[in-house]
Structures are given as structure tokens and as C-alpha cells.
Design a protein around this motif. Structure first.
Motif, PDB file in Angstrom:
ATOM      1  N   VAL A 337       0.827  -1.215   0.000  1.00 20.59           N
ATOM      2  CA  VAL A 337       0.000   0.000   0.000  1.00 20.59           C
ATOM      3  C   VAL A 337       0.856   1.257   0.000  1.00 20.59           C
ATOM      4  O   VAL A 337       0.405   2.333  -0.375  1.00 20.59           O
ATOM      5  N   LEU A 338       2.110   1.124   0.440  1.00 25.26           N
ATOM      6  CA  LEU A 338       2.952   2.325   0.539  1.00 25.26           C
ATOM      7  C   LEU A 338       3.689   2.619  -0.759  1.00 25.26           C
ATOM      8  O   LEU A 338       3.712   3.757  -1.229  1.00 25.26           O
ATOM      9  N   CYS A 339       4.290   1.587  -1.356  1.00 21.30           N
ATOM     10  CA  CYS A 339       5.083   1.864  -2.566  1.00 21.30           C
ATOM     11  C   CYS A 339       4.350   1.438  -3.835  1.00 21.30           C
ATOM     12  O   CYS A 339       4.862   1.629  -4.939  1.00 21.30           O
ATOM     13  N   GLY A 340       3.153   0.845  -3.670  1.00 24.16           N
ATOM     14  CA  GLY A 340       2.387   0.440  -4.849  1.00 24.16           C
ATOM     15  C   GLY A 340       3.042  -0.714  -5.591  1.00 24.16           C
ATOM     16  O   GLY A 340       2.785  -0.921  -6.786  1.00 24.16           O
ATOM     17  N   GLY A 341       3.917  -1.462  -4.924  1.00 26.36           N
ATOM     18  CA  GLY A 341       4.512  -2.652  -5.542  1.00 26.36           C
ATOM     19  C   GLY A 341       5.940  -2.450  -6.021  1.00 26.36           C
ATOM     20  O   GLY A 341       6.580  -3.376  -6.495  1.00 26.36           O
ATOM     21  N   LYS A 342       6.444  -1.204  -5.872  1.00 24.31           N
ATOM     22  CA  LYS A 342       7.810  -0.948  -6.370  1.00 24.31           C
ATOM     23  C   LYS A 342       8.882  -1.500  -5.441  1.00 24.31           C
ATOM     24  O   LYS A 342       9.999  -1.792  -5.867  1.00 24.31           O
ATOM     25  N   GLY A 343       8.542  -1.615  -4.173  1.00 25.34           N
ATOM     26  CA  GLY A 343       9.527  -2.082  -3.194  1.00 25.34           C
ATOM     27  C   GLY A 343       9.933  -0.972  -2.251  1.00 25.34           C
ATOM     28  O   GLY A 343      10.326   0.107  -2.704  1.00 25.34           O
ATOM     29  N   CYS A 344       9.784  -1.222  -0.953  1.00 28.60           N
ATOM     30  CA  CYS A 344      10.132  -0.218   0.069  1.00 28.60           C
ATOM     31  C   CYS A 344      10.408  -0.958   1.378  1.00 28.60           C
ATOM     32  O   CYS A 344      10.201  -2.161   1.452  1.00 28.60           O
ATOM     33  N   PRO A 345      10.884  -0.231   2.408  1.00 31.90           N
ATOM     34  CA  PRO A 345      11.206  -0.944   3.661  1.00 31.90           C
ATOM     35  C   PRO A 345      10.012  -1.680   4.258  1.00 31.90           C
ATOM     36  O   PRO A 345      10.166  -2.743   4.850  1.00 31.90           O
ATOM     37  N   VAL A 346       8.787  -1.100   4.090  1.00 33.51           N
ATOM     38  CA  VAL A 346       7.611  -1.740   4.703  1.00 33.51           C
ATOM     39  C   VAL A 346       7.351  -3.126   4.096  1.00 33.51           C
ATOM     40  O   VAL A 346       7.055  -4.090   4.799  1.00 33.51           O
ATOM     41  N   CYS A 347       7.530  -3.238   2.769  1.00 31.61           N
ATOM     42  CA  CYS A 347       7.289  -4.549   2.148  1.00 31.61           C
ATOM     43  C   CYS A 347       8.599  -5.324   1.982  1.00 31.61           C
ATOM     44  O   CYS A 347       8.642  -6.326   1.273  1.00 31.61           O
ATOM     45  N   LYS A 348       9.617  -4.813   2.670  1.00 33.00           N
ATOM     46  CA  LYS A 348      10.950  -5.431   2.603  1.00 33.00           C
ATOM     47  C   LYS A 348      11.390  -5.620   1.151  1.00 33.00           C
ATOM     48  O   LYS A 348      11.932  -6.679   0.768  1.00 33.00           O
ATOM     49  N   ASN A 349      11.084  -4.628   0.343  1.00 32.82           N
ATOM     50  CA  ASN A 349      11.472  -4.597  -1.077  1.00 32.82           C
ATOM     51  C   ASN A 349      10.904  -5.709  -1.946  1.00 32.82           C
ATOM     52  O   ASN A 349      11.388  -5.958  -3.039  1.00 32.82           O
ATOM     53  N   THR A 350       9.833  -6.348  -1.429  1.00 36.27           N
ATOM     54  CA  THR A 350       9.229  -7.399  -2.262  1.00 36.27           C
ATOM     55  C   THR A 350       8.102  -6.840  -3.102  1.00 36.27           C
ATOM     56  O   THR A 350       7.687  -7.457  -4.083  1.00 36.27           O
ATOM     57  N   GLY A 351       7.547  -5.667  -2.700  1.00 34.56           N
ATOM     58  CA  GLY A 351       6.389  -5.131  -3.419  1.00 34.56           C
ATOM     59  C   GLY A 351       5.078  -5.735  -2.933  1.00 34.56           C
ATOM     60  O   GLY A 351       4.006  -5.316  -3.368  1.00 34.56           O
ATOM     61  N   TRP A 352       5.161  -6.713  -2.034  1.00 35.31           N
ATOM     62  CA  TRP A 352       3.942  -7.379  -1.556  1.00 35.31           C
ATOM     63  C   TRP A 352       3.859  -7.334  -0.037  1.00 35.31           C
ATOM     64  O   TRP A 352       4.880  -7.368   0.653  1.00 35.31           O
ATOM     65  N   LEU A 353       2.639  -7.262   0.452  1.00 34.05           N
ATOM     66  CA  LEU A 353       2.419  -7.326   1.901  1.00 34.05           C
ATOM     67  C   LEU A 353       1.610  -8.572   2.231  1.00 34.05           C
ATOM     68  O   LEU A 353       0.577  -8.823   1.599  1.00 34.05           O
ATOM     69  N   GLU A 354       2.098  -9.321   3.231  1.00 34.40           N
ATOM     70  CA  GLU A 354       1.345 -10.496   3.681  1.00 34.40           C
ATOM     71  C   GLU A 354       0.101 -10.019   4.392  1.00 34.40           C
ATOM     72  O   GLU A 354       0.180  -9.186   5.291  1.00 34.40           O
ATOM     73  N   MET A 355      -1.044 -10.549   3.991  1.00 36.53           N
ATOM     74  CA  MET A 355      -2.260 -10.045   4.602  1.00 36.53           C
ATOM     75  C   MET A 355      -2.916 -11.043   5.541  1.00 36.53           C
ATOM     76  O   MET A 355      -3.355 -10.702   6.623  1.00 36.53           O
ATOM     77  N   LEU A 356      -2.987 -12.277   5.133  1.00 35.89           N
ATOM     78  CA  LEU A 356      -3.680 -13.244   5.980  1.00 35.89           C
ATOM     79  C   LEU A 356      -3.393 -14.675   5.531  1.00 35.89           C
ATOM     80  O   LEU A 356      -2.857 -14.914   4.442  1.00 35.89           O
TER      81      LEU A 356
END
Ligand code: DAH
Length: 412
Positions: A337-356
């Protein structure tokens, strides 16, 4: 005999020095004067004040008469002058009070002068009375005007020195805010209840049977390690490590009716606490049981949820996974949600967030809940609203949630 400016001058028969203090020259007692006809044209003395003297053995002649009346009138005039001058010099309400008591009160000078009214003849009294009333009215008017001027001035002074400056902006009140987890929970409730899910409450202190065994994790099952918890001194009684045991509670209450519930609540884990792990946290479990429920239903519900929770057009992906209580099992990710899939510290540069985590309810679990797995099927999922809040509000440490630092609420 000389009459000048209203006063008798010169030696005169039967006159004697006046005993009243304010009389300038001589005075007659009342019995010594008699009213007589007027003698107009004498300067300074109103004609009606002229008397003839009928003193014992004396000659008659026109002289200044009724000095007493003149005297009172003069006193009144003097009083008015004095009072007016004094009034202009008063500058405070207190001074005005003193002024009033000196001039106009019952013990004041005006009343003092009027006490002599009794010494006048009945004809003389009305004029003096009238003048006295006029003096009183003039003084009262002056008092009133002066009083309000002073009151205004005093108010103005207070306004300048003591008043509150209403143009200053007020001090803002600190408004309370809902905790970010509460906000995430309420969003989750709103989305799922709109899809027909009911909110079901299940116990935080539960048994080993519900927390593990009925979820297809018999004693010794290796998956139990993932969900190690706190145990009570009562054997078999523990703090639940996830909301999944609530599935069996709900099923046992409703079987064989179809179910659509979410089960929110606190969970506890024997965990090394760090930025993304706490020993107490929230989960929301979801469960649907009925006939003909498929994996497509699960996907539809979860994608709808992700779009509503994070905004339309979210990308979602399902990865195969393993949970003992679902089969098949998946994990659902959404694009960061933060980088829109580009990769950032929140998604640990994967572009994806584990949701459930999710899956189709394992047949043995359905059976434990009281449903015949040949007839019924179901899906289940479990998510962490704390983590959702972390992602949604870009917070980098879950420990902020429980340290009671209000600055966290200012940030979100
Ligand atoms: N209980 C799991 C956990 O705490 C989450 C979970 C995964 C719940 C899959 C489910 C599910 O209902 O189907 O990690």
C-alpha cells in the motif's frame, strides 16, 4: 439706609449683630419685621422681600428684610456651587459615595439647610422649598451624569488592564482518538458485516483441546511449535494463540445450520518481542460453512475485503501454504500500500504485503464442529488487524501500539 446687592448696609436702629454664622451683617428676629408692600426698584433685592421695620420705638422705613430667607437661598446657591465643583473632582465610585453623603444624604448639607425652613413664615417657605428642590434636582442630575461617566471610565480602565483579550485564539483541547487497532477492527467489522458475516465472541482463555486438538493438532504435532503459548496452572488451560479455536466454538453452537461469522479478539504467544512481534496481539478469524462453498467464494470474499480495506484496484495474490486446520491452505498478499509494488522498507522490497492465512476448512475440523464433511464445506481465514494497521498507517514498530504514547495517535 442703604440697600445694596440684597443686603442691608449701614447703621440702623434696632439692628443688632447677627448670631447666625452665615449672615453677613445684621439680622432681625422674626417678630421685629413685618411684611409690607413692595418697594420695587431697589437694586439686587427682589421686591417681595421688602419689609418694613416695626421695631419697638423705631421709625418705620424700608430696609432689607427677611435676611433669614435670603440667607437660606444663598446657602442653597453656595451649596450648589460647592457640590458641583466637588463633583467634578470626584473620580471614583467611592468618592462619589462620599460626595453623596456630604451633600445629598439625609445627614448631608442640603438637608441641614432645609432644617431651617421651619424658621420661615408660611409665605416664605414655598420659594425656598422650590429652590431647594431645584438645587436637589440639578445636583441629582449632575450626579447621575457624572456617575455614569465614572462607571464608564472605570469599566474602560478594567477593560484595558484586566480584561480577557478575546482576539487571542483559544487553547485547543486535545481530542481523544481511537486506537489504530480499534479503527482497523471497526473497518473490518463494517466490511464483513456488509457481506453477511456476524461477529462472534469466543474465549481468550481456552483449552488445549480447542486451541490445538480440535484444529487437527493432536499432542506432539510439530505444528504446535508455531503456536506456543502461555499456560495456566490448571492443566490443559491456556491463553489462546489464535482465534481459530473460535471456529469450533461457533460450529458447535450452530451446526447443522450454515455459518458466516468473524471472530475478533486478543491472542497470546510465547514470542521474542521485536518490531513485528508482540506477545499479545489481535486477530480476526473468518468462517463460512454451508453446502457448496468453494475456494472461489473464499477468493471473492477476500478480494472484496482487500479492495474495501485498502482501496479499489488492489492486486492480490494467493500463495500455497500449510495450516493443519485448512486444506488446501494459502496465504494472501496484496501489493504494498505504501510503494504500490515498487519495493520499500515496509514490504521489505518485495512489493507485496502479507495479509492473511486462509484455506478450505479441513474435513476433520468440520467434523469436530458437528458438520458432515461429505455434505458441508467451508472456508476460513485469519488476519492480524494490528499488522493491517501497521501497513495502513505506515507505522514501523508494533510495540508502539501498547506503550501508551499518545504521540502515536497524532501521527495517524
Ligand atoms: N490461525 C492462524 C494463525 O494464527 C491463521 C489462520 C490461517 C487462520 C488459516 C485460518 C486459516 O482460519 O484458515 O497464524
Amino acid at each position: 439706609m442703604l440697600v445694596q446687592n440684597g443686603w442691608y448696609h449701614g447703621a440702623c436702629w434696632q439692628l443688632r449683630p447677627c448670631r447666625r454664622t452665615s449672615c453677613q451683617l445684621f439680622c432681625f428676629s422674626k417678630t421685629e419685621v413685618q411684611r409690607t408692600t413692595s418697594s420695587a426698584g431697589v437694586r439686587g433685592v427682589p421686591e417681595k422681600f421688602f419689609f418694613s421695620l416695626a421695631a419697638p420705638g423705631g421709625k418705620k422705613g424700608i430696609i432689607l428684610m427677611n435676611i433669614m430667607q435670603q440667607d437660606i437661598l444663598q446657602q442653597l446657591e453656595q451649596l450648589q456651587q460647592d457640590a458641583q465643583t466637588a463633583l467634578t473632582q470626584t473620580t471614583t465610585t467611592e468618592a462619589i459615595r462620599e460626595w453623596y453623603s456630604e451633600y445629598l444624604s439625609r445627614k448631608g448639607r442640603l438637608t441641614g439647610i432645609l432644617r431651617n425652613l421651619g424658621n420661615l413664615s408660611a409665605e416664605e417657605r414655598p420659594l425656598v422649598g422650590k429652590v431647594a428642590n431645584e438645587v436637589k434636582a440639578v445636583l441629582e442630575n449632575a450626579l447621575q451624569e457624572h456617575q455614569s461617566a465614572i462607571a464608564r471610565a472605570e469599566l474602560e480602565a478594567i477593560r484595558r488592564t484586566e480584561s480577557v483579550d478575546i482576539t487571542l485564539p483559544g487553547r485547543p483541547q486535545n481530542l481523544g482518538k481511537l486506537h489504530v487497532t480499534t479503527r482497523a477492527l471497526r473497518d473490518i467489522y463494517a466490511i464483513f458485516t456488509a457481506m453477511g458475516f456476524q461477529i462472534y465472541d469466543s474465549p481468550e482463555v481456552d483449552t488445549d483441546e480447542y486451541n490445538f486438538q480440535l484444529l487437527n493438532m493432536p499432542p506432539g504435532h510439530p505444528a504446535r511449535d508455531m503456536w506456543d503459548t502461555f499456560y495456566t496452572t490448571t492443566p490443559g488451560l491456556l491463553l489462546r494463540t489464535h482465534t481459530s479455536p473460535g471456529q469450533v466454538h461457533a460450529m458447535r453452537q450452530y451446526a447443522p445450520e450454515p455459518i458466516r461469522v468473524i471472530l475478533p479478539g486478543k491472542c497470546y504467544r510465547y514470542e521474542a518481542v521485536d518490531a513485528s512481534h508482540e506477545s499479545m496481539f489481535y486477530q480476526v478469524e473468518g468462517l463460512a460453512v454451508g453446502k457448496h462453498i468453494t475456494f472461489s467464494d473464499l477468493k471473492g470474499v477476500l478480494i472484496n475485503f482487500a479492495n474495501q480495506m485498502y482501496g479499489q484496484g488492489r492486486k492480490a495474490r494467493f500463495r500455497k501454504s500449510y495450516f493443519p486446520f485448512t486444506e488446501p491452505s494459502v496465504e494472501m498478499d496484496i501489493d504494498c500500500v505504501l510503494c504500490g509494488g515498487k519495493g520499500c522498507p515496509v514490504c521489505k522490497n518485495t512489493g507485496w504485503l502479507e495479509m492473511l492465512g486462509a484455506g478450505m476448512v479441513q474435513p476433520r475440523v468440520l467434523q469436530n464442529g458437528g458438520y458432515d464433511p461429505t455434505e458441508f464445506s467451508g472456508f476460513a481465514f485469519g488476519m492480524g488487524p494490528d499488522r493491517i494497521a501497521l501497513q495502513k498507517y505506515g507505522i514501523d514498530d508494533i510495540r508502539y501500539f501498547f506503550t501508551n504514547d499518545a504521540r502515536l495517535l497524532e501521527r495517524v
